[in-house]
Every structure is written in C-alpha cells, then in structure tokens.
Motif scaffolding. Structure first.
Motif, short mmCIF file in Angstrom:
data_model
loop_
_atom_site.label_atom_id
_atom_site.label_comp_id
_atom_site.label_asym_id
_atom_site.label_seq_id
_atom_site.Cartn_x
_atom_site.Cartn_y
_atom_site.Cartn_z
N PRO A 22 61.71 59.21 71.18
CA PRO A 22 62.93 58.66 71.81
C PRO A 22 62.99 58.92 73.31
N LEU A 23 62.52 60.08 73.75
CA LEU A 23 62.52 60.35 75.19
C LEU A 23 61.55 59.41 75.91
N LEU A 24 60.42 59.13 75.31
CA LEU A 24 59.46 58.20 75.92
C LEU A 24 60.05 56.81 76.03
N ALA A 51 53.74 61.16 80.92
CA ALA A 51 52.48 61.67 80.36
C ALA A 51 52.74 62.69 79.26
N ILE A 52 53.68 63.60 79.49
CA ILE A 52 54.00 64.63 78.48
C ILE A 52 54.53 63.99 77.21
N PHE A 53 55.50 63.10 77.36
CA PHE A 53 56.13 62.52 76.17
C PHE A 53 55.23 61.49 75.49
N PHE A 80 63.23 72.37 68.69
CA PHE A 80 63.51 71.53 69.85
C PHE A 80 64.48 70.38 69.60
N SER A 81 64.74 70.03 68.35
CA SER A 81 65.61 68.88 68.09
C SER A 81 67.03 69.04 68.65
N PRO A 82 67.66 70.22 68.60
CA PRO A 82 68.99 70.32 69.22
C PRO A 82 68.94 70.12 70.74
N ILE A 83 67.87 70.59 71.36
CA ILE A 83 67.74 70.45 72.82
C ILE A 83 67.56 68.97 73.17
N VAL A 84 66.65 68.30 72.47
CA VAL A 84 66.42 66.88 72.73
C VAL A 84 67.64 66.06 72.35
N GLY A 85 68.33 66.43 71.29
CA GLY A 85 69.56 65.73 70.92
C GLY A 85 70.61 65.83 72.00
N ALA A 86 70.74 67.01 72.61
CA ALA A 86 71.69 67.18 73.70
C ALA A 86 71.28 66.36 74.92
#
Length: 193
Positions: A22-24, A51-53, A80-86
């Motif tokens: 999702p971030l990508l 590149a990272i994502f 990491f899902s709560p961090i990425v969700g935020a």
C-alpha cells in the motif's frame, strides 16, 4: 466527514494485510509533495522510499505464497502494521483534507484497525498452520483495491474495511467458543481414588 473516515478506514485495512504494497501504491500514484509530508518517513528522498517499498512489496507478493515466507511476514507485519496503518491513515487524511482535530487520533485509529486485522490473520495462520494459496492472492487483491478505493471511492473501501473488521470480530468469538468447547475439565483426568 464520514466519507473521510471511510477513506481512512479503507487505507488502514490495507495496512492490516500488507505493509510495503500500500505504501508503494501511494508513492507511485501521488506527487512528490505528498511524499514529503508522509509522517515519520517523509524525510527520506522519494527514490529511496520507492526502492525500499518496491523490494518489500516484491517480498510480500512472492514470500506470502510459501510457508516460510508467510512465517517471516506474519512476525514482521504484526509489529509494523500499526505503524504503517497510522502512516497511511494520516496520509489519506491529508490528501482528502479531513477536517478533524486532533489529527493524531486518526493515526491511532488507523493503527488499531490495521493491528486488529493483522492479529486476526496471524491467528488464522497459526490455527491453520499456514494460509492457503488462494487466500494470499485474495489478500494481495484486497490490499490494492482498498488503497485505490481510499482515494477514488471511499464509500466502497470503507464498507469493505468494515466487513473485514466484522469478520475479525466474528473470528475472535469463534476462537473463544472453540477453545472453551475443547478444553478438558481439570478433575476428570485423575484415576480412581
């Protein structure tokens, strides 16, 4: 404002399934100005983030199809899902200009939604001793659809996210009932006195 919360819910549900994908998608679809405003990671150059994502999304897409990859992904994604969700929730709130104060509360809500969904998926992974291949493909598809719906059709994305949350709550009640029925009574295991 309700449509804004549905968009946030849709993005958070996507983070409950995958982290990098999702971030990508957000990085590829939106401008460099948005990338600079990503909470917590906006200080990195956009090419580094892409590149990272990209590497992480490729690992998610291929690693989720095998048991060892699923184990690694479940452990990392649960953290990491709560961090990425935020991050996704705050990003969507900024893009759609959600008028809600304090905005950090939106991030907390998104992080909790992502954590609940990932916790449910992790529970199913351990209960079934691995998720079936069809579920991995479904998870990939739902993740992409939820991110796209968060920006283009938040009502549908929010409804899908609420259905997924309902299924997560139903799963927890089923697990509780299953373990209560299969628990052995304490006093029946002893022999005759």
């Amino acid at each position: 404002m309700i449509i804004g919360f549905l968009a946030v819910l849709s993005a958070a549900a996507a983070a409950g399934m995958r982290i990098g994908l999702p971030l990508l998608i957000i990085l590829l679809l939106h401008s460099d100005e948005l990338v600079a405003n990503l909470p917590g990671i906006g200080w990195l150059p956009p090419r580094v983030l892409i590149a990272i994502f990209t590497m992480w999304a490729v690992f998610e897409l291929f690693g989720s199809k095998q048991l060892l990859g699923q184990r690694i992904l479940q452990a990392i994604a649960l953290f990491f899902s709560p961090i990425v969700g935020a991050i996704l929730s705050l990003t969507v709130a900024q893009v759609i200009r959600l008028e809600f104060e304090p905005l950090w509360l939106v991030g907390v809500m998104g992080g909790l939604v992502a954590f609940v969904l990932k916790l449910t998926l992790t529970g199913w992974f351990f209960r079934l001793r691995g998720l079936p291949l069809w579920w991995s493909f479904t998870e990939d598809f739902l993740c992409v659809v939820l991110v796209l719906f968060a920006f283009q059709s938040p009502e549908q994305g929010g409804i899908i996210a609420m259905i997924l949350l309902w299924l997560a709550v139903r799963s927890s009640t089923e697990w509780k009932r299953y373990y209560q029925e299969n628990r052995q009574p304490q006093g029946d295991a002893s022999g005759p006195d």
